[in-house]
Scaffold this motif. Structure first.
Motif, short mmCIF file in Angstrom:
data_model
loop_
_atom_site.label_atom_id
_atom_site.label_comp_id
_atom_site.label_asym_id
_atom_site.label_seq_id
_atom_site.Cartn_x
_atom_site.Cartn_y
_atom_site.Cartn_z
N UNK A 11 14.85 0.44 2.95
CA UNK A 11 16.43 1.44 3.64
C UNK A 11 16.59 2.28 4.72
N UNK A 14 18.44 -2.14 -3.43
CA UNK A 14 18.18 -2.81 -2.43
C UNK A 14 15.75 -3.43 -3.71
N UNK A 56 7.73 5.48 1.38
CA UNK A 56 8.68 4.74 3.03
C UNK A 56 9.52 3.52 2.51
N UNK A 57 10.96 3.82 1.72
CA UNK A 57 11.23 2.72 1.29
C UNK A 57 11.87 1.22 1.38
N UNK A 58 10.61 0.54 1.33
CA UNK A 58 10.16 -0.43 1.72
C UNK A 58 9.79 -1.88 0.82
N UNK A 111 8.11 0.85 -4.57
CA UNK A 111 8.70 0.58 -2.94
C UNK A 111 6.31 -0.43 -3.09
N UNK A 112 6.08 -0.70 -1.48
CA UNK A 112 5.54 -1.78 -1.28
C UNK A 112 5.34 -2.01 0.39
N UNK A 113 5.10 -1.33 1.35
CA UNK A 113 5.36 -1.43 2.33
C UNK A 113 4.25 -1.28 3.58
N UNK A 114 4.33 -1.97 4.39
CA UNK A 114 3.10 -2.23 5.59
C UNK A 114 2.60 -3.35 5.42
N UNK A 159 16.17 2.99 -5.69
CA UNK A 159 15.02 2.89 -4.92
C UNK A 159 13.71 2.12 -5.76
N UNK A 160 13.79 0.32 -6.34
CA UNK A 160 12.62 0.09 -6.94
C UNK A 160 11.16 0.59 -6.41
N UNK A 191 23.13 10.72 1.65
CA UNK A 191 21.97 11.58 3.10
C UNK A 191 20.43 11.09 2.63
N UNK A 192 19.71 9.65 1.72
CA UNK A 192 18.50 10.08 1.37
C UNK A 192 17.95 10.44 0.88
N UNK A 247 17.57 4.58 7.34
CA UNK A 247 16.86 5.03 7.47
C UNK A 247 15.93 6.00 6.45
N UNK A 248 16.45 5.44 5.28
CA UNK A 248 15.52 6.55 4.98
C UNK A 248 14.43 6.49 5.18
N UNK A 298 12.92 8.58 8.37
CA UNK A 298 13.12 10.08 7.62
C UNK A 298 11.46 10.30 6.51
#
Lengths: 89, 147
Positions: free
Chosen positions: B55, A8, B124-126, A86-89, A83-84, A64-65, B57-58, B61
């Motif tokens: 990701x 990812x 949130x994994x984004x 993260x930084x959404x938004x 999972x490196x 299953x996350x 589904x995660x 969640x």
């Protein structure tokens, strides 16, 4: 045994397939997988330090996350996700 | 009441009208909308757009967990929350996330909206890959995911 690591974010630069597969010993842990990935970077990306740091700062999750610890033991044909940071938004 | 979804930008666009429809209720006296958009400059680099990876589904969640946590941490029982986040390419000025928070009173709605976006950033994994006018692109440094 074979395990698959789903990539990812920036770790997608490691493979066009968006995943890596490794043959590892039975009872291997996430810690062992990290070593495999670092060796992969050493061989395929001339030891790129940015990629190595990225792996060092990444977490891992189960299919299953759930976030899994470095001592988590893997099974045959198991898929895990990297999972490196993260930084959404 | 929670609506949580990842929107594939190649198929759909984030639309605030959907949030308005979902949150429309006579039970709530205050609704706050937070809309995140792609800005054109980051660290002195001219940005043309961002590709979001997730990701899925995660992420869903994590949205559900954040919603549940808002109940215990903010003590807001009567509420409705709408969260949609984009996956894929988003051009400058376009929307990447919409958070709608509906509560009985404005204090609760403001607090809830702020709580959700801050938690999304941490949980949130984004991931974001920025694209620049010189045709280069770069994954942005993030923060380690928090449980």
């Amino acid at each position: 045994m074979k395990v698959t690591v789903e990539l990812h974010g920036a770790t997608k630069d490691l493979s066009k397939n968006n995943f890596l597969e490794f043959e590892i010993k039975k009872n291997s842990s996430i810690k062992d997988i990290k070593i495999e990935i670092l060796e992969f970077i050493e061989k395929k990306f001339k030891g790129n330090q940015n990629l190595k740091k990225l792996i060092e700062s990444s977490a891992f999750c189960s299919e299953d996350d759930e976030i899994i610890s470095e001592n988590y033991k893997m099974n045959e044909n198991q898929k895990i996700g990297i999972i490196p940071p993260i930084g959404g938004g | 009441m929670l609506h949580a979804k990842i929107i594939d930008s190649s198929k759909e666009k984030i639309d605030i009208l959907k949030a308005e429809k979902f949150l429309s209720s006579s039970n709530f006296g205050a609704i706050i909308y937070f809309v995140g958009t792609v800005r054109d400059l980051n660290e002195n680099k001219k940005v043309t757009g961002i590709t979001y990876d997730s990701r899925d589904t995660m992420v869903i969640k994590s949205f559900e967990e954040i919603y549940k946590e808002s109940e215990t941490k903010l003590k807001i029982k009567d509420k409705a929350v709408f969260i949609e986040h984009v996956k894929g390419y988003v051009a400058v000025k376009e929307k990447s996330i919409i958070i709608g928070a509906a509560c009985k009173h404005r204090d609760e709605a403001y607090n809830l909206s702020r709580f959700i976006i801050e938690e999304v950033k941490k949980k949130s994994p984004i991931w974001k890959k920025e694209h620049y006018t010189n045709e280069e692109s770069e994954w942005l440094k993030g923060v380690s995911i928090q449980l």
